[in-house]
Every structure is written in C-alpha cells, then in structure tokens.
Scaffold this motif. Structure first.
Motif, PDB file in Angstrom:
ATOM      1  N   GLU A 183     -29.850 -37.621  30.958  1.00 17.89           N
ATOM      2  CA  GLU A 183     -31.158 -37.894  31.558  1.00 17.89           C
ATOM      3  C   GLU A 183     -31.197 -37.608  33.048  1.00 17.89           C
ATOM      4  O   GLU A 183     -32.228 -37.225  33.581  1.00 17.89           O
ATOM      5  CB  GLU A 183     -31.566 -39.342  31.291  1.00 17.89           C
ATOM      6  N   ASP A 184     -30.061 -37.783  33.732  1.00 20.99           N
ATOM      7  CA  ASP A 184     -30.027 -37.568  35.183  1.00 20.99           C
ATOM      8  C   ASP A 184     -29.754 -36.114  35.573  1.00 20.99           C
ATOM      9  O   ASP A 184     -29.561 -35.810  36.744  1.00 20.99           O
ATOM     10  CB  ASP A 184     -29.011 -38.496  35.837  1.00 20.99           C
ATOM     11  N   GLY A 185     -29.739 -35.197  34.594  1.00 15.02           N
ATOM     12  CA  GLY A 185     -29.543 -33.783  34.885  1.00 15.02           C
ATOM     13  C   GLY A 185     -28.107 -33.301  34.806  1.00 15.02           C
ATOM     14  O   GLY A 185     -27.852 -32.106  34.862  1.00 15.02           O
ATOM     15  N   ARG A 186     -27.146 -34.241  34.697  1.00 19.19           N
ATOM     16  CA  ARG A 186     -25.749 -33.831  34.521  1.00 19.19           C
ATOM     17  C   ARG A 186     -25.563 -33.277  33.107  1.00 19.19           C
ATOM     18  O   ARG A 186     -26.356 -33.554  32.214  1.00 19.19           O
ATOM     19  CB  ARG A 186     -24.802 -35.023  34.679  1.00 19.19           C
ATOM     20  N   VAL A 187     -24.503 -32.520  32.924  1.00 17.86           N
ATOM     21  CA  VAL A 187     -24.088 -32.099  31.590  1.00 17.86           C
ATOM     22  C   VAL A 187     -22.707 -32.689  31.354  1.00 17.86           C
ATOM     23  O   VAL A 187     -21.832 -32.615  32.221  1.00 17.86           O
ATOM     24  CB  VAL A 187     -24.058 -30.564  31.452  1.00 17.86           C
ATOM     25  N   VAL A 188     -22.512 -33.309  30.208  1.00 16.91           N
ATOM     26  CA  VAL A 188     -21.203 -33.799  29.818  1.00 16.91           C
ATOM     27  C   VAL A 188     -20.644 -32.810  28.799  1.00 16.91           C
ATOM     28  O   VAL A 188     -21.311 -32.475  27.811  1.00 16.91           O
ATOM     29  CB  VAL A 188     -21.269 -35.219  29.213  1.00 16.91           C
ATOM     30  N   ALA A 189     -19.465 -32.299  29.103  1.00 14.43           N
ATOM     31  CA  ALA A 189     -18.817 -31.321  28.244  1.00 14.43           C
ATOM     32  C   ALA A 189     -17.497 -31.903  27.763  1.00 14.43           C
ATOM     33  O   ALA A 189     -16.771 -32.510  28.539  1.00 14.43           O
ATOM     34  CB  ALA A 189     -18.583 -30.030  29.024  1.00 14.43           C
ATOM     35  N   ASN A 190     -17.221 -31.733  26.480  1.00 17.85           N
ATOM     36  CA  ASN A 190     -15.969 -32.242  25.910  1.00 17.85           C
ATOM     37  C   ASN A 190     -15.244 -31.150  25.157  1.00 17.85           C
ATOM     38  O   ASN A 190     -15.871 -30.342  24.462  1.00 17.85           O
ATOM     39  CB  ASN A 190     -16.248 -33.386  24.913  1.00 17.85           C
TER      40      ASN A 190
END
Length: 178
Positions: A146-153
């Motif tokens: 929601e805050d514009g970050r991307v979480v990558a795993n």
C-alpha cells in the motif's frame, strides 16, 4: 530477490504451497507487471544463508517494444556486524509464451526457468520453477504494498517438504518515495 543478493524475488509465504500447475492464466499481459517498472533501492529484507541484510539496487524496464520485462539486480549482503559478506548481480527476463508468463533468471551461480503460477494485475506475481536436479522447487514473488514498496521473495521448497520457505526477502523502494 535474488538472486536476489539482489536476487530477485520475495513475500512471506513460508506456509503457502505454490503449485507449478496452478493459475497459469492465458490472459496475462506484460503490462500487468508495469507496477514493477523503475529504479528501486533495496532498503530491507533478510538473506537466510548469511543471516544478513540485502542492500543495493534493482532496475526494472520494459524491453523489446514492451514485449518483455527485464529486471537487473545489483546487491550486497551486509552481515550482523555491518561487514560485506557477499555480492551478487542477476537478471530476470519476463516474457509471454503461448499466453503464459515465463521468466529466465541468470547469475554467476545459477540459471532458472520459471512460469507464472499466480498473477494479480498491477499488484503481484508469483513464479515457480520446475524441479531442479536435486528435486527442489524455486519460486519468486513480487508484491506491491500500500505504501508503494515492493516486497520480493526468493523461495525454496526442498524435496520432502510441502511448503515453500523464504530463502531471501527484499524490500524495494523507489528513491523518490519518502
């Protein structure tokens, strides 16, 4: 993530099973992944192998007249005492083949072919490999927050396991976003 180290790929789904046969939609478009395009800083995450934090950059751009997406990562692993313990560069090319999103990852330590197993246009994508020579499955996830970050795993499911575990997680943020 990282493959991430700046390996590419990341999401906390350690308790989720990802099947290579699931959700391969034929209506996928490269444009569905446009939320990933841009220059990103790796601002957080964890590299399980080293117990380290990833740092670096990830550049994502449309290529081939928008027929593919190229992800290039440049990263380092920072140890618990602040020392550099490893570095990595890798590239992931995402493309359509027969209406299915595919991805090819290459680095100095491995190459992996993936197929998309889940896609929420403009929000998230999950890729899963075929079984590796040792029987393990690998996965890559990217999810817009929601805050514009991307979480990558970067995920791994070893032989005999029913779920994927997180091998490396990266939090990506555009430098101009506060």
């Amino acid at each position: 993530m990282k493959h991430p180290l700046a390996t590419i790929g990341f999401l906390t789904i350690a308790a989720t099973t990802i099947s290579g046969a699931s959700a391969q939609t034929s209506d996928a478009k490269i444009a569905d992944l446009s939320f990933l395009v841009g220059h990103w800083d790796i601002i957080g995450g964890r590299i399980s192998l080293y117990g380290a934090r990833p740092r670096g950059t990830v550049d994502i751009e449309m290529v081939g007249n928008s027929s593919g997406l190229l992800i290039q990562s440049h990263g380092v692993a920072i140890g618990v005492e602040g020392q550099r313990v490893a570095s990595s560069e890798g590239a992931l090319l995402i493309y359509l083949d027969g209406g299915i999103l595919n991805a090819e990852y290459v680095s100095r330590s491995k190459s992996v072919h993936y197929k998309a197993t889940s896609l929420v246009a403009g929000h998230s994508v999950t890729f899963t490999s075929d079984a590796r020579p040792n029987g393990a499955l690998l996965g890559e996830t990217y999810e817009l927050q929601e805050d514009g970050r991307v979480v990558a795993n970067e995920l791994v499911q070893n032989p005999g396991q029913n779920t994927f575990g997180v091998n490396e997680s990266e939090e990506l943020k555009k430098p101009d976003k506060q």
